[in-house]
Design a protein around this motif. Structure first.
Motif, PDB file in Angstrom:
ATOM      1  N   ARG A 169      42.728  31.463  39.113  1.00  0.00           N
ATOM      2  CA  ARG A 169      43.153  30.602  38.026  1.00  0.00           C
ATOM      3  C   ARG A 169      42.236  30.817  36.845  1.00  0.00           C
ATOM      4  N   THR A 170      42.838  30.714  35.673  1.00  0.00           N
ATOM      5  CA  THR A 170      42.073  30.952  34.455  1.00  0.00           C
ATOM      6  C   THR A 170      41.562  29.624  33.903  1.00  0.00           C
ATOM      7  N   PRO A 171      40.534  29.677  33.047  1.00  0.00           N
ATOM      8  CA  PRO A 171      40.037  28.434  32.436  1.00  0.00           C
ATOM      9  C   PRO A 171      41.109  27.761  31.579  1.00  0.00           C
ATOM     10  N   TRP A 172      42.122  28.526  31.160  1.00  0.00           N
ATOM     11  CA  TRP A 172      43.176  27.928  30.329  1.00  0.00           C
ATOM     12  C   TRP A 172      44.360  27.460  31.173  1.00  0.00           C
ATOM     13  N   GLY A 173      44.206  27.400  32.489  1.00  0.00           N
ATOM     14  CA  GLY A 173      45.184  26.709  33.326  1.00  0.00           C
ATOM     15  C   GLY A 173      46.340  27.535  33.829  1.00  0.00           C
ATOM     16  N   THR A 174      46.277  28.849  33.672  1.00  0.00           N
ATOM     17  CA  THR A 174      47.344  29.672  34.232  1.00  0.00           C
ATOM     18  C   THR A 174      46.929  30.191  35.605  1.00  0.00           C
ATOM     19  N   CYS A 175      47.929  30.689  36.328  1.00  0.00           N
ATOM     20  CA  CYS A 175      47.737  31.194  37.680  1.00  0.00           C
ATOM     21  C   CYS A 175      47.804  32.713  37.654  1.00  0.00           C
ATOM     22  N   LEU A 176      46.926  33.353  38.387  1.00  0.00           N
ATOM     23  CA  LEU A 176      46.993  34.802  38.541  1.00  0.00           C
ATOM     24  C   LEU A 176      47.449  35.100  39.961  1.00  0.00           C
ATOM     25  N   THR A 177      48.496  35.901  40.103  1.00  0.00           N
ATOM     26  CA  THR A 177      48.937  36.320  41.428  1.00  0.00           C
ATOM     27  C   THR A 177      48.752  37.832  41.532  1.00  0.00           C
ATOM     28  N   CYS A 178      48.361  38.288  42.714  1.00  0.00           N
ATOM     29  CA  CYS A 178      47.872  39.656  42.863  1.00  0.00           C
ATOM     30  C   CYS A 178      48.806  40.494  43.716  1.00  0.00           C
ATOM     31  N   PHE A 180      45.936  48.663  41.560  1.00  0.00           N
ATOM     32  CA  PHE A 180      45.553  48.999  42.936  1.00  0.00           C
ATOM     33  C   PHE A 180      46.105  47.914  43.845  1.00  0.00           C
ATOM     34  N   LYS A 181      45.663  47.888  45.091  1.00  0.00           N
ATOM     35  CA  LYS A 181      46.178  46.877  46.032  1.00  0.00           C
ATOM     36  C   LYS A 181      45.325  45.625  45.887  1.00  0.00           C
ATOM     37  N   HIS A 182      45.708  44.829  44.885  1.00  0.00           N
ATOM     38  CA  HIS A 182      44.919  43.671  44.475  1.00  0.00           C
ATOM     39  C   HIS A 182      44.904  42.593  45.545  1.00  0.00           C
ATOM     40  N   GLU A 183      43.708  42.106  45.882  1.00  0.00           N
ATOM     41  CA  GLU A 183      43.582  41.004  46.818  1.00  0.00           C
ATOM     42  C   GLU A 183      43.628  39.669  46.075  1.00  0.00           C
ATOM     43  N   ASN A 184      42.547  39.317  45.380  1.00  0.00           N
ATOM     44  CA  ASN A 184      42.603  38.114  44.538  1.00  0.00           C
ATOM     45  C   ASN A 184      41.976  38.434  43.192  1.00  0.00           C
ATOM     46  N   ALA A 185      41.937  37.449  42.317  1.00  0.00           N
ATOM     47  CA  ALA A 185      41.374  37.630  40.984  1.00  0.00           C
ATOM     48  C   ALA A 185      40.505  36.410  40.720  1.00  0.00           C
ATOM     49  N   GLU A 186      39.198  36.572  40.889  1.00  0.00           N
ATOM     50  CA  GLU A 186      38.273  35.446  40.733  1.00  0.00           C
ATOM     51  C   GLU A 186      37.745  35.446  39.302  1.00  0.00           C
ATOM     52  N   VAL A 187      38.071  34.399  38.584  1.00  0.00           N
ATOM     53  CA  VAL A 187      37.766  34.344  37.146  1.00  0.00           C
ATOM     54  C   VAL A 187      36.536  33.487  36.915  1.00  0.00           C
ATOM     55  N   THR A 188      35.629  33.987  36.099  1.00  0.00           N
ATOM     56  CA  THR A 188      34.480  33.189  35.681  1.00  0.00           C
ATOM     57  C   THR A 188      34.169  33.564  34.235  1.00  0.00           C
ATOM     58  N   LEU A 189      33.088  33.014  33.701  1.00  0.00           N
ATOM     59  CA  LEU A 189      32.736  33.316  32.318  1.00  0.00           C
ATOM     60  C   LEU A 189      31.357  33.963  32.272  1.00  0.00           C
ATOM     61  N   ALA A 190      31.189  34.900  31.346  1.00  0.00           N
ATOM     62  CA  ALA A 190      29.885  35.506  31.096  1.00  0.00           C
ATOM     63  C   ALA A 190      29.016  34.514  30.327  1.00  0.00           C
ATOM     64  N   ALA A 191      27.743  34.867  30.149  1.00  0.00           N
ATOM     65  CA  ALA A 191      26.820  33.981  29.431  1.00  0.00           C
ATOM     66  C   ALA A 191      27.337  33.668  28.027  1.00  0.00           C
ATOM     67  N   ASP A 192      28.027  34.630  27.414  1.00  0.00           N
ATOM     68  CA  ASP A 192      28.556  34.412  26.051  1.00  0.00           C
ATOM     69  C   ASP A 192      30.024  33.972  26.073  1.00  0.00           C
ATOM     70  N   ASN A 193      30.501  33.510  27.227  1.00  0.00           N
ATOM     71  CA  ASN A 193      31.869  32.993  27.391  1.00  0.00           C
ATOM     72  C   ASN A 193      32.966  34.050  27.342  1.00  0.00           C
ATOM     73  N   ARG A 194      32.598  35.348  27.414  1.00  0.00           N
ATOM     74  CA  ARG A 194      33.669  36.319  27.651  1.00  0.00           C
ATOM     75  C   ARG A 194      34.214  36.082  29.072  1.00  0.00           C
ATOM     76  N   VAL A 195      35.472  36.469  29.270  1.00  0.00           N
ATOM     77  CA  VAL A 195      36.117  36.231  30.562  1.00  0.00           C
ATOM     78  C   VAL A 195      35.772  37.369  31.515  1.00  0.00           C
ATOM     79  N   VAL A 196      35.293  37.013  32.703  1.00  0.00           N
ATOM     80  CA  VAL A 196      34.971  38.006  33.728  1.00  0.00           C
ATOM     81  C   VAL A 196      35.917  37.773  34.910  1.00  0.00           C
ATOM     82  N   VAL A 197      36.542  38.843  35.379  1.00  0.00           N
ATOM     83  CA  VAL A 197      37.433  38.737  36.549  1.00  0.00           C
ATOM     84  C   VAL A 197      36.953  39.735  37.594  1.00  0.00           C
ATOM     85  N   TYR A 198      36.645  39.237  38.791  1.00  0.00           N
ATOM     86  CA  TYR A 198      36.287  40.110  39.912  1.00  0.00           C
ATOM     87  C   TYR A 198      37.541  40.387  40.740  1.00  0.00           C
ATOM     88  N   LEU A 199      37.683  41.654  41.177  1.00  0.00           N
ATOM     89  CA  LEU A 199      38.926  42.118  41.790  1.00  0.00           C
ATOM     90  C   LEU A 199      38.636  43.067  42.942  1.00  0.00           C
TER      91      LEU A 199
END
Ligand code: FEO
Ligand code: CA
Ligand code: CA
Length: 562
Positions: free
Chosen positions: A180-189, A266-285
């Motif tokens: 899920r994103t900080p703006w309330g949307t859902c990511l499906t993989c 690729f064969k996406h498992e999940n998408a874990e969203v967080t923020l960098a120190a400067d609030n850029r969006v970081v997604v681990y995949l």
């Protein structure tokens, strides 16, 4: 003393024993209830689920999807009351029917049973239930229109006769974990999307790159026999339009889902969203295949609450992880300079791009979870049962070492990393293994597991993971539940809780025999935890068709659970 040790433990429950039966177990002081199962109607005009035969061709597109793998729980911005009006999305992972389709109608039913279900649940007298006919309810299937955006969108390899623009796709496939994103949307993989494509022409020469993704002449579903979109001899570019992370706005049932090619193919498992120190969006995949890789996306622009978020998952840089033996690691940028590929191709043949920069092959990266209380992330490396056999042609060698320390890895491990400078956008990180699963009763050495694995908590094949608001890590398994041999004493698949500070792990829940426990989320008030039971053999009703289900777990005293 024992009393001190108990005081020191952050577990709010007494761990439970392994189980081998066909129901769900939770600790004393907790209760569980089924919230939704495959085929439950989302709309009052849908036919009721038949417990013996399942859904009808017409009914499936109006009913809950077959196998909930992952869901996210969203506070609706348009909620009509404070805590109960909340859409949940479920997605599906496995094939849906036994046997091959024999008609176009069969194919359509299978296509409609998969994808994503978005629906509202509310807590009433009978606990949590689906809100039938909620304006949030919708089904997203293998035929739902969606947009393709990002670096690969519009590339020649994404164009088809039906979509000469290469920007308008139909359907989302093999939806596995979520985000899920900080703006309330859902990511499906989109995970094992390759299995949907096949060829009616046995002589068809597959395009370059299909091997690496496991796209073969034989499909797993036989769609190609009845639907030419899935016949690679007729529509060779269609598979290039799958394998992405798809963003869905659960607050608007009429919104068009968006395939975000910037997050790689690729064969996406999940998408874990967080923020960098400067609030850029970081997604681990994670790319869940033996010998494939772990990825990270960092947006170009920073997230601003209430600001324009439409481009944050389109413009950014994709990286792949390299783990060094000394406990250090680095994120390698997948740029045209580093890979020798142009920007669009990096996002179509992402695996090949990652090989070009020398990323570390992994033991099947499944879910990534970010600790909300400390700048660190965890990835479940579920197992690697067959290291000697390369999964797909063109893949890299898979040497033993680093975070993949065992040659024959039937148990799996969880790797964690702490980014340099406490910044998820940093180039470097330090890593260690949080746990190496094993069996201390029947094994010695590395196969007995790390020190935090005991006869009382042993498990295999960690897969789903989720942090709660207290910084505790919920770990779900999808492994061998034979309870025999190497797996004796582990029982059914299960959910455990890990303390990141002490390393302690305690078994919280056991699933019904044959099932995988996967997907976890909490209600807004943290008093309910929702957990997925996927592909059970004999559940929830032992007298009827087995149905993948979502269960709600609460404390009997109504206190916060996560
Ligand atoms: Fe759908 Fe890798 O699990
Ligand atoms: Ca999984
Ligand atoms: Ca798995």
């Amino acid at each position: 003393s024992t009393a001190l040790a108990q005081d020191a433990s952050r577990f709010a429950f007494s761990p439970i024993a392994a189980q081998t039966d066909f129901t769900v177990h939770v600790p004393e002081g907790y209760e569980w209830k089924t919230v939704a199962s495959w085929g439950d109607p989302l709309f009052s005009d849908a036919p009721a689920f038949d417990p013996q035969t399942g859904t009808t061709v017409e009914g499936q597109a109006r009913a809950s999807a077959r196998t909930p793998t992952a869901w996210s729980y969203f506070r609706s911005t348009a909620a009509r009351s404070r805590t109960t009006n909340t859409p949940i999305s479920t997605s599906t992972c496995r094939r849906t029917t036994r046997g091959a389709p024999v008609s176009e109608a069969d194919v359509r039913k299978i296509q409609d049973a998969q994808g994503v279900a978005v629906f509202e649940v509310a807590e009433g007298e009978n606990g949590w239930e689906i809100v039938v006919d909620s304006p949030y309810n919708r089904r997203i299937t293998h035929n739902t229109p969606m947009r393709l955006t990002g670096p690969a969108a519009g590339h020649d390899l994404l164009k088809t006769e039906a979509d000469p623009s290469g920007t308008e796709a139909l359907g989302t496939f093999n939806n596995c974990g979520a985000g899920r994103t900080p703006w309330g949307t859902c990511l499906t993989c989109e995970e094992n999307f390759n299995g949907y494509f096949g060829s009616t022409d046995a002589e068809f020469e597959r395009p370059e790159g299909f091997d690496r993704y496991g796209i073969e002449l034989e499909s797993g579903y036989d769609y190609e026999k009845f639907d030419p979109r899935f016949d690679i001899s007729k529509t060779p570019n269609e598979p290039n339009r799958a394998g992405y992370v798809v963003e869905i706005d659960p607050s608007d049932a009429s919104s068009t889902p968006v395939k975000r090619t910037a997050l790689g193919r690729f064969k996406h498992e999940n998408a874990e969203v967080t923020l960098a120190a400067d609030n850029r969006v970081v997604v681990y995949l994670g790319d869940d295949e033996r010998g494939e890789f772990l990825y990270r996306y960092v947006s170009d622009d920073a997230y601003v609450e209430g600001g324009d978020t439409s481009g944050l998952l389109d413009a950014g840089q994709l990286y792949v992880a390299k783990f060094n033996e000394d406990g250090s690691g680095e994120w390698l940028a997948l740029t045209p300079e580093a890979t020798g590929m142009d920007r669009a191709m990096i996002h179509i043949h992402t695996r090949q791009a990652a090989s070009a920069v020398g990323a570390t092959t992994m033991d099947r990266p499944e879910w990534v979870a970010v600790n909300p209380l400390r700048v660190e992330a965890y990835c479940a490396l579920t197992n690697n049962k067959n290291r000697a056999v390369k999964p797909n042609a063109g893949g890299d060698e898979t040497p033993v070492g680093g975070p993949n320390p065992r040659a024959e890895n039937n148990y799996g491990q969880i790797v964690r990393w702490r980014p340099e400078g406490e910044d998820h956008a940093a180039e470097g990180f330090a890593w260690d293994l949080y746990v190496m699963a094993g069996n201390p009763e029947v094994q010695d050495g590395a196969y007995a597991g790390s020190d935090n694995v005991t006869p009382g908590n042993m498990f295999n094949s960690p897969d789903g993971m989720k942090f709660d608001s207290q910084g505790m890590l919920w770990i779900q398994t999808d492994g061998d539940d034979s309870n025999e041999g190497d797996f004796a004493g582990m029982g059914n698949n299960q959910m455990l809780v890990g303390d990141p500070e002490t390393g302690e792990i305690a078994r919280f829940m056991t699933g019904p025999g044959g099932s995988e426990v996967t997907g976890a989320t909490f209600s807004s008030d943290k008093k309910t935890m929702f957990v997925g039971i996927q592909h059970p053999m004999n559940f929830p009703d032992p007298e009827a068709l087995p149905r993948s289900s979502i269960v709600a777990i609460r404390r009997t005293d109504g206190a916060v659970i996560g």
